[in-house]
Design an enzyme around this catalytic site. Structure first.
Site, PDB file in Angstrom:
ATOM      1  N   ARG A   1       0.849  -1.192   0.000  1.00  0.00           N
ATOM      2  CA  ARG A   1       0.000   0.000   0.000  1.00  0.00           C
ATOM      3  C   ARG A   1       0.890   1.250   0.000  1.00  0.00           C
ATOM      4  O   ARG A   1       1.887   1.306   0.709  1.00  0.00           O
ATOM      5  CB  ARG A   1      -0.890  -0.018   1.239  1.00  0.00           C
TER       6      ARG A   1
ATOM      7  N   ARG B   1      -2.181   6.610   9.734  1.00  0.00           N
ATOM      8  CA  ARG B   1      -2.297   6.071   8.376  1.00  0.00           C
ATOM      9  C   ARG B   1      -2.335   7.225   7.373  1.00  0.00           C
ATOM     10  O   ARG B   1      -2.113   8.389   7.726  1.00  0.00           O
ATOM     11  CB  ARG B   1      -3.564   5.217   8.281  1.00  0.00           C
TER      12      ARG B   1
ATOM     13  N   LYS C   1      -4.060   1.338  14.992  1.00  0.00           N
ATOM     14  CA  LYS C   1      -4.003   2.298  13.893  1.00  0.00           C
ATOM     15  C   LYS C   1      -4.723   3.586  14.258  1.00  0.00           C
ATOM     16  O   LYS C   1      -5.612   3.620  15.114  1.00  0.00           O
ATOM     17  CB  LYS C   1      -4.616   1.690  12.636  1.00  0.00           C
TER      18      LYS C   1
ATOM     19  N   LYS D   1      -6.311   7.182  12.294  1.00  0.00           N
ATOM     20  CA  LYS D   1      -6.687   7.744  10.997  1.00  0.00           C
ATOM     21  C   LYS D   1      -7.159   9.187  11.155  1.00  0.00           C
ATOM     22  O   LYS D   1      -7.940   9.490  12.060  1.00  0.00           O
ATOM     23  CB  LYS D   1      -7.795   6.906  10.360  1.00  0.00           C
TER      24      LYS D   1
ATOM     25  N   CYS E   1     -14.903  -3.322  -0.230  1.00  0.00           N
ATOM     26  CA  CYS E   1     -13.525  -3.666   0.089  1.00  0.00           C
ATOM     27  C   CYS E   1     -13.070  -4.826  -0.801  1.00  0.00           C
ATOM     28  O   CYS E   1     -13.898  -5.488  -1.433  1.00  0.00           O
ATOM     29  CB  CYS E   1     -13.409  -4.038   1.566  1.00  0.00           C
TER      30      CYS E   1
ATOM     31  N   CYS F   1      -7.856 -10.889   1.073  1.00  0.00           N
ATOM     32  CA  CYS F   1      -7.864 -10.480   2.476  1.00  0.00           C
ATOM     33  C   CYS F   1      -8.028 -11.695   3.385  1.00  0.00           C
ATOM     34  O   CYS F   1      -8.973 -12.476   3.237  1.00  0.00           O
ATOM     35  CB  CYS F   1      -8.986  -9.479   2.736  1.00  0.00           C
TER      36      CYS F   1
ATOM     37  N   CYS G   1     -16.255  -8.575   5.773  1.00  0.00           N
ATOM     38  CA  CYS G   1     -16.185  -8.914   7.189  1.00  0.00           C
ATOM     39  C   CYS G   1     -16.602  -7.677   7.975  1.00  0.00           C
ATOM     40  O   CYS G   1     -16.797  -6.601   7.406  1.00  0.00           O
ATOM     41  CB  CYS G   1     -14.780  -9.370   7.577  1.00  0.00           C
TER      42      CYS G   1
ATOM     43  N   CYS H   1     -13.896  -1.739   6.337  1.00  0.00           N
ATOM     44  CA  CYS H   1     -12.964  -0.951   5.527  1.00  0.00           C
ATOM     45  C   CYS H   1     -13.669  -0.063   4.509  1.00  0.00           C
ATOM     46  O   CYS H   1     -13.169   1.006   4.159  1.00  0.00           O
ATOM     47  CB  CYS H   1     -11.975  -1.872   4.827  1.00  0.00           C
TER      48      CYS H   1
END
Length: 592
Positions: free
Chosen positions: A80, A149, A225, A227, A446, A452, A491, A495
């Protein structure tokens, strides 16, 4: 649990905390395993690898077949790129396109955070990929991992003061809070530091005992994380309320005078754990433009020092705020900042723009927003998007930007080019926004299967057929022009931000086909969020097969058409009227 003296026991740190501490600022394990002959990194090294912008994955479509053949999994790496505000030059696009074709799976993917992902990279090619990106002023540093991120900002290349200020501030923040250890360049670039962000100044919030190498993030970095997004009230194109930290512009005249500082957003959840939940960011205070680095830094430091490091399911800043309450959280930020915060201004999110179609930049030039279904840039039959974009950037050499809706903006276009660019769209089978239905335009998914490791169902591969069915149903009911967001994930991690959408579709269980492959299974359907992203939706129905989603929504669409108030959106109607499942006899719904 209590200690021998009767006091509360210190919670045991999660395994990831031990790995971060042992990694020597993220160097050990990754460097040790990078050049061995194994097709994958160990699980421990894989956790540290994320901070460098890469995830170990395997092709889950091949798992069953390879297992029967007693072979290893088909390992690969997802890489990424950090692209603040989705910014890129024509040359940088060319580099990404080349890498996707030569060492990737032939596609590029625009994420919901304005950046590119490569899929299908082999471990043996990883070092070459990262070096080549950095040599072209692109970086993977901190695109993943327990750090700040990719920082989001409005991608519209409008040449006015407020847009330029917002993008300047986003770049400054991204630089200020980025990791400062030399590890990334030591591992991937033989110690040669290539600057891909503006040079960062010293930390602004002085604290006793701070780490000498990572004074803001700390030796073990953040608990999870983090953001951040920048947005305008009238254009929440970055979904600011879904972020841990948000800077909502307060504009006076043609200038940004400061930002309402929002904290505590995050949509990931674990349905089996009631202690987890999606949340939208709340206003904490106001900061003038020259104060945002210090205020944001204080927020990060509070999260660093008090975030949950024992239970990663509860390690996001939203849980810290939920447990403490906003007054206590704000007081702690003020303590770290060394002064009181100003109360937030009466400024709130009011609308959103996806920036699609032909638009004026304000400098005599134009930009063009191109829909990209689920962000996947590839050649697929008559749609030759990958080949078309390669040809475009080679010919026109103008910059581009990525959006948080997984779309692309082509900018700095001369008005005289408009007809030939429209012809280019036709030549490569690329649909202009006028040829895309409203429901498809506002949809996203996603990647999910097969790449994934967390996915339980398809999303990117399942959503197009769901949209086909929704298009037909909305057209049948005369609702084809209604703007509503439909977002699907494989899931519950969220995302693609399903939990604040008009219609959220979250993978629930997989359906294994006769070939042994997992595919579109069942989904939990959520209703009652809205397009501007300022409300969490609620569960409508669970375990809905993917080919029954439109059928289950049909009676809700009918009620919306019959009972809506003037100007009421679909999400607002569902929120007002309630979305508990009607009785089967009432709507002819399936009784399964």
């Amino acid at each position: 649990m209590t200690e021998a003296n009767g006091g509360p026991a210190t919670p045991k740190l999660s395994k990831n905390e031990g790995l971060k501490a042992a990694s020597g600022y993220l160097k050990q394990m990754v460097a040790d395993e990078l050049l061995n002959d194994e097709p994958t990194f160990s699980d421990d090294a894989g956790q540290i690898l994320k901070f460098h912008g890469a995830y170990m994955q395997d092709d889950r479509d091949l798992r069953t077949k390879l297992k029967k053949e007693k072979k290893d999994k088909a390992y690969m790496v997802m890489v990424r790129i950090r692209m603040v505000g989705g910014r890129m030059t024509a040359e940088q696009y060319g580099v990404c396109d080349e890498l996707s074709r030569v060492v990737g799976n032939g596609t590029l993917r625009i994420t919901t955070r304005q950046e590119f992902q490569f899929h299908g990279i082999l471990k043996q090619d990883l070092a070459v990929v990262i070096r080549h990106l950095n040599e072209n002023l692109l970086s993977t540093l901190a695109a993943c991992g327990d750090v700040e991120r990719n920082v989001l900002a409005c991608p519209a290349p409008i040449k006015d003061k407020k847009h330029e200020q917002l993008n300047h501030d986003a770049l400054a923040w991204a630089s200020h809070v980025a990791p400062r250890a030399s590890t990334y360049w030591d591992v991937w670039l033989d110690g040669e530091k290539i600057e891909t962000l503006p040079p960062a100044g010293p930390p602004l919030v002085k604290q006793a005992g701070e780490d000498a190498v990572e004074p803001i993030l700390g030796k073990t970095y953040l608990p999870r994380k983090f953001k951040t997004a920048f947005a305008f009230p009238e254009d929440n194109c970055t979904d600011i309320l879904a972020n841990d930290l948000g800077f909502l512009a307060v504009v006076e005249g043609d200038s940004i005078v400061g930002y309402n500082v929002l904290v505590g957003g995050g949509l990931g959840t674990t349905p089996s754990a009631e202690k987890t939940f999606p949340a939208l960011a709340l206003p904490m205070g106001f900061a003038a433009r020259d104060e945002i680095l210090a205020v944001g830094e204080a927020v990060v430091r509070v999260f660093r020092d008090f975030g949950n490091r024992s239970d990663r399911k509860r390690a996001r800043i939203k849980y810290l705020i939920a447990d403490w309450g906003m007054p206590a959280f704000r007081a702690k930020v003020e303590e770290y900042l060394g002064r009181k915060l100003v109360d937030p201004k009466d400024v709130h999110v009011t609308d959103v723009d996806d920036h699609m179609g032909w638009r004026e930049q304000g400098d005599g030039k134009l930009y063009l927003g191109i829909p990209v279904q689920n962000g996947r840039i590839k050649d697929d039959g008559p749609l030759r998007l990958a080949s078309g974009l390669k040809a475009f950037f080679e010919k026109y050499q103008t910059p581009g930007r990525l959006t948080c809706q997984q779309k692309m903006l082509l900018m700095d276009l001369e008005p005289a080019w408009r007809d030939e660019i429209n012809a280019w769209l036709e030549e490569y089978g690329i649909a202009s926004v006028e040829k895309v239905s409203t429901v498809r335009r506002w949809s996203m998914a996603c990647p999910a299967l097969p790449t994934c490791g967390l996915a339980v169902t398809d999303a990117e591969r399942a959503l197009p057929s769901v949209i086909d069915m929704l298009e037909a149903e909305l057209l049948r009911q005369g609702l084809e022009n209604e703007r509503l967001t439909v977002r699907m994930t494989g899931c519950p991690n969220g995302c693609a931000r399903p939990y604040n959408a008009d219609v959220g579709l979250v993978g629930r269980s997989a359906k294994i086909g006769p070939d042994g492959l997992p595919g579109p299974g069942t989904y939990t359907v959520f209703l009652g969020g809205r397009t501007i992203g300022d409300r969490i939706n609620v569960e409508f129905k669970d375990y809905v097969p993917h080919d029954q989603i439109a059928f289950e929504l049909a009676p809700i669409f009918a009620r919306f058409k019959a009972e809506r108030l003037d100007g009421e959106t679909f999400g607002d109607f569902c929120h007002r009227a309630g979305v508990s499942e009607p009785a089967p006899a009432e709507v002819g719904a399936s009784t399964e």
